[in-house]
Design an enzyme around this catalytic site. Structure first.
Site, PDB file in Angstrom:
ATOM      1  N   MET A   2       6.506   2.204  10.043  1.00  0.00           N
ATOM      2  CA  MET A   2       6.152   2.117   8.622  1.00  0.00           C
ATOM      3  C   MET A   2       4.830   2.837   8.364  1.00  0.00           C
ATOM      4  O   MET A   2       4.650   3.485   7.331  1.00  0.00           O
ATOM      5  CB  MET A   2       6.022   0.649   8.197  1.00  0.00           C
ATOM      6  CG  MET A   2       7.336  -0.062   8.043  1.00  0.00           C
ATOM      7  SD  MET A   2       8.239   0.515   6.598  1.00  0.00           S
ATOM      8  CE  MET A   2       7.434  -0.413   5.302  1.00  0.00           C
ATOM      9  N   HIS A  18      19.054  -6.029  11.407  1.00  0.00           N
ATOM     10  CA  HIS A  18      17.870  -5.188  11.597  1.00  0.00           C
ATOM     11  C   HIS A  18      17.875  -4.556  12.984  1.00  0.00           C
ATOM     12  O   HIS A  18      18.583  -5.020  13.889  1.00  0.00           O
ATOM     13  CB  HIS A  18      16.590  -6.017  11.428  1.00  0.00           C
ATOM     14  CG  HIS A  18      16.206  -6.247  10.003  1.00  0.00           C
ATOM     15  ND1 HIS A  18      16.764  -7.250   9.249  1.00  0.00           N
ATOM     16  CD2 HIS A  18      15.326  -5.597   9.194  1.00  0.00           C
ATOM     17  CE1 HIS A  18      16.252  -7.215   8.036  1.00  0.00           C
ATOM     18  NE2 HIS A  18      15.379  -6.217   7.959  1.00  0.00           N
ATOM     19  N   THR A  23       3.651  -6.156   6.116  1.00  0.00           N
ATOM     20  CA  THR A  23       3.912  -6.930   7.323  1.00  0.00           C
ATOM     21  C   THR A  23       4.666  -8.211   6.958  1.00  0.00           C
ATOM     22  O   THR A  23       4.279  -8.891   6.011  1.00  0.00           O
ATOM     23  CB  THR A  23       2.557  -7.282   7.989  1.00  0.00           C
ATOM     24  OG1 THR A  23       1.841  -6.070   8.163  1.00  0.00           O
ATOM     25  CG2 THR A  23       2.759  -7.985   9.318  1.00  0.00           C
ATOM     26  N   ALA A  34       4.595  -8.032   0.099  1.00  0.00           N
ATOM     27  CA  ALA A  34       5.991  -7.749  -0.244  1.00  0.00           C
ATOM     28  C   ALA A  34       6.831  -7.639   1.022  1.00  0.00           C
ATOM     29  O   ALA A  34       6.718  -6.656   1.752  1.00  0.00           O
ATOM     30  CB  ALA A  34       6.087  -6.459  -1.048  1.00  0.00           C
ATOM     31  N   PHE A  91       9.921  -3.610   0.428  1.00  0.00           N
ATOM     32  CA  PHE A  91       9.451  -2.642  -0.573  1.00  0.00           C
ATOM     33  C   PHE A  91      10.601  -1.812  -1.154  1.00  0.00           C
ATOM     34  O   PHE A  91      10.359  -0.961  -2.005  1.00  0.00           O
ATOM     35  CB  PHE A  91       8.438  -1.691   0.058  1.00  0.00           C
ATOM     36  CG  PHE A  91       7.054  -2.260   0.218  1.00  0.00           C
ATOM     37  CD1 PHE A  91       6.307  -2.649  -0.884  1.00  0.00           C
ATOM     38  CD2 PHE A  91       6.480  -2.381   1.468  1.00  0.00           C
ATOM     39  CE1 PHE A  91       5.023  -3.149  -0.743  1.00  0.00           C
ATOM     40  CE2 PHE A  91       5.201  -2.881   1.629  1.00  0.00           C
ATOM     41  CZ  PHE A  91       4.462  -3.271   0.517  1.00  0.00           C
ATOM     42  N   LYS A 115      12.419  -5.696  15.778  1.00  0.00           N
ATOM     43  CA  LYS A 115      11.880  -6.628  14.780  1.00  0.00           C
ATOM     44  C   LYS A 115      11.455  -7.931  15.455  1.00  0.00           C
ATOM     45  O   LYS A 115      12.178  -8.478  16.279  1.00  0.00           O
ATOM     46  CB  LYS A 115      12.938  -6.907  13.700  1.00  0.00           C
ATOM     47  CG  LYS A 115      12.407  -7.739  12.561  1.00  0.00           C
ATOM     48  CD  LYS A 115      13.326  -7.721  11.365  1.00  0.00           C
ATOM     49  CE  LYS A 115      12.837  -8.606  10.239  1.00  0.00           C
ATOM     50  NZ  LYS A 115      11.508  -8.217   9.733  1.00  0.00           N
TER      51      LYS A 115
HETATM   52  P1  NAP Z   1       5.953  -1.002  14.481  1.00  0.00           P
HETATM   53  O1  NAP Z   1       6.552   0.357  14.536  1.00  0.00           O
HETATM   54  O2  NAP Z   1       6.019  -1.902  15.670  1.00  0.00           O
HETATM   55  O3  NAP Z   1       4.410  -0.825  14.053  1.00  0.00           O
HETATM   56  C1  NAP Z   1       3.476  -1.860  14.071  1.00  0.00           C
HETATM   57  C2  NAP Z   1       2.148  -1.232  14.350  1.00  0.00           C
HETATM   58  O4  NAP Z   1       1.125  -2.233  14.265  1.00  0.00           O
HETATM   59  C3  NAP Z   1       2.064  -0.639  15.767  1.00  0.00           C
HETATM   60  O5  NAP Z   1       1.634   0.712  15.666  1.00  0.00           O
HETATM   61  C4  NAP Z   1       1.020  -1.506  16.448  1.00  0.00           C
HETATM   62  O6  NAP Z   1       0.244  -0.785  17.363  1.00  0.00           O
HETATM   63  C5  NAP Z   1       0.182  -1.905  15.254  1.00  0.00           C
HETATM   64  N1  NAP Z   1      -0.724  -3.011  15.567  1.00  0.00           N
HETATM   65  C6  NAP Z   1      -0.476  -4.138  16.275  1.00  0.00           C
HETATM   66  N2  NAP Z   1      -1.617  -4.839  16.383  1.00  0.00           N
HETATM   67  C7  NAP Z   1      -2.585  -4.129  15.753  1.00  0.00           C
HETATM   68  C8  NAP Z   1      -3.986  -4.317  15.556  1.00  0.00           C
HETATM   69  N3  NAP Z   1      -4.618  -5.374  16.061  1.00  0.00           N
HETATM   70  N4  NAP Z   1      -4.662  -3.394  14.835  1.00  0.00           N
HETATM   71  C9  NAP Z   1      -4.052  -2.326  14.348  1.00  0.00           C
HETATM   72  N5  NAP Z   1      -2.735  -2.067  14.512  1.00  0.00           N
HETATM   73  C10 NAP Z   1      -2.030  -2.973  15.235  1.00  0.00           C
HETATM   74  O7  NAP Z   1       6.575  -1.834  13.262  1.00  0.00           O
HETATM   75  P2  NAP Z   1       7.125  -1.304  11.861  1.00  0.00           P
HETATM   76  O8  NAP Z   1       8.598  -1.167  11.923  1.00  0.00           O
HETATM   77  O9  NAP Z   1       6.285  -0.149  11.397  1.00  0.00           O
HETATM   78  O10 NAP Z   1       6.846  -2.583  10.958  1.00  0.00           O
HETATM   79  C11 NAP Z   1       5.520  -3.027  10.698  1.00  0.00           C
HETATM   80  C12 NAP Z   1       5.606  -4.315   9.874  1.00  0.00           C
HETATM   81  O11 NAP Z   1       6.198  -4.005   8.607  1.00  0.00           O
HETATM   82  C13 NAP Z   1       6.491  -5.414  10.501  1.00  0.00           C
HETATM   83  O12 NAP Z   1       5.945  -6.668  10.187  1.00  0.00           O
HETATM   84  C14 NAP Z   1       7.823  -5.224   9.778  1.00  0.00           C
HETATM   85  O13 NAP Z   1       8.594  -6.420   9.744  1.00  0.00           O
HETATM   86  C15 NAP Z   1       7.333  -4.841   8.408  1.00  0.00           C
HETATM   87  N6  NAP Z   1       8.285  -4.101   7.556  1.00  0.00           N
HETATM   88  C16 NAP Z   1       8.175  -4.339   6.238  1.00  0.00           C
HETATM   89  C17 NAP Z   1       8.957  -3.667   5.334  1.00  0.00           C
HETATM   90  C18 NAP Z   1       8.785  -3.931   3.878  1.00  0.00           C
HETATM   91  O14 NAP Z   1       9.520  -3.354   3.075  1.00  0.00           O
HETATM   92  N7  NAP Z   1       7.838  -4.777   3.491  1.00  0.00           N
HETATM   93  C19 NAP Z   1       9.892  -2.725   5.812  1.00  0.00           C
HETATM   94  C20 NAP Z   1       9.966  -2.471   7.183  1.00  0.00           C
HETATM   95  C21 NAP Z   1       9.145  -3.162   8.052  1.00  0.00           C
HETATM   96  P3  NAP Z   1       0.618  -0.738  18.955  1.00  0.00           P
HETATM   97  O15 NAP Z   1       1.475   0.460  19.096  1.00  0.00           O
HETATM   98  O16 NAP Z   1      -0.713  -0.600  19.612  1.00  0.00           O
HETATM   99  O17 NAP Z   1       1.313  -2.016  19.299  1.00  0.00           O
END
Ligand code: NAP
Length: 268
Positions: free
Chosen positions: A17, A157, A102, A127, A130, A161
């Site tokens: 994301m 999903h 998140t 949200a 989104f 996740k």
């Molecule tokens: P992802 O690819 O796993 O990305 C999460 C990122 O957070 C990783 O790069 C991770 O870094 C980083 N992170 C973890 N701890 C951190 C810290 N202390 N400081 C800074 N960064 C840190 O996950 P994603 O698919 O992008 O999803 C991210 C979030 O958005 C999840 O909660 C997901 O459920 C949510 N989401 C929401 C929507 C929406 O529409 N609202 C849609 C899709 C996903 P590392 O690589 O170092 O672990």
């Protein structure tokens, strides 16, 4: 129409994301990335990290140091539930408006953030989904629940996740239960011979979570009636599906002074 420039920090810039959000910011005239919060790459620039778009903003590991140095208007958090909650609290303490994608925040966590935003008079948006189509899926499901008491939610999903059920499924169940006359579904003597076969329940509504590689974010809401079934389905095929909602949330958070939970509360 001229729009004020909005200064943004992204937490989780290397995430799936996060990368989509950096591209959104890069391509939006009135958005500027002033910093990123990452647990590695401290002191580097976003453009120096392989796979990230050409943006000049500095990366910090310490979010407080980041806020003090770059003084953003908005924090866009796309990390993990515990980290996201902490980031949101720190942002509000620094007068920075959080936009949180998140998922997986507890009700207790949400209540705390809501109170903090209200006390400080600072806008915040959380949200769980989104994608505009997903918001409509929830609204249509709420409409249908007035006519169909029997409903089951299946969310599907990708297998990276962390939380289950998805925030969207939980929110859908909450919206449905606000208009649906309570009913315990299935046979009154129904027994699970394998634990979890009937999924989780929220107010008598069954929720099922599927996790498979290749998927992004999908949900089906199945309504059953005599001799008929209504299926309301939404599919996000890529992370760009979330970006128009992220853009709207960033613009809206600048104009509000409390926490709004759910994009459905900011679209007409
Ligand atoms: P992802 O690819 O796993 O990305 C999460 C990122 O957070 C990783 O790069 C991770 O870094 C980083 N992170 C973890 N701890 C951190 C810290 N202390 N400081 C800074 N960064 C840190 O996950 P994603 O698919 O992008 O999803 C991210 C979030 O958005 C999840 O909660 C997901 O459920 C949510 N989401 C929401 C929507 C929406 O529409 N609202 C849609 C899709 C996903 P590392 O690589 O170092 O672990």
């Amino acid at each position: 129409m001229h729009m004020e420039m909005i200064k943004i920090v992204v937490a989780g810039p290397r995430g799936r994301m996060g990368i989509a959000a950096l591209n959104l910011i890069k391509n939006t005239e009135h958005f500027t990335l002033v910093g990123a919060v990452d647990r590695i790459n401290n002191g580097r620039k976003v453009s120096d990290v392989e796979g990230l778009p050409q943006l000049d903003a500095p990366i910090y590991t310490d979010i407080e140091e980041c806020f003090s140095a770059v003084k953003p208007d908005v924090l866009l958090d796309l990390t993990t539930p515990e980290v996201g909650r902490l980031h949101t609290e720190i942002a509000l303490n620094h007068g920075v408006r959080p936009v949180v994608g998140t998922t997986g925040f507890s009700q207790e966590g949400l209540d705390k953030i809501s109170k903090q935003a209200e006390d400080k008079g600072i806008g915040a948006i959380i949200a769980p989904n989104f994608a505009i189509g997903a918001i409509l899926m929830m609204k249509f499901s709420q409409m249908a629940a007035k006519y169909f008491q029997d409903v089951e939610i299946i969310e599907l999903h990708h297998d990276k996740k962390l939380d289950a059920p998805s925030g969207t499924a939980a929110k859908t169940a909450e919206l449905i239960s606000s208009v649906r006359e309570y009913k315990k579904q299935g046979h009154p003597d129904e027994k699970e011979t394998m634990q979890g076969a009937r999924g989780a329940t929220y107010d008598g509504i069954h929720l099922h979570s599927v996790r498979l590689p290749g998927l992004i974010a999908h949900q089906e809401v199945l309504f059953g009636g005599d001799g008929q079934m209504l299926t309301i389905r939404h599919d996000s095929f890529n992370r760009e599906s979330f970006m128009s909602g992220v853009r709207l949330a960033i613009e809206t958070v600048m104009k509000i002074d409390l926490l709004v939970y759910g994009l459905e509360n900011i679209i007409e």
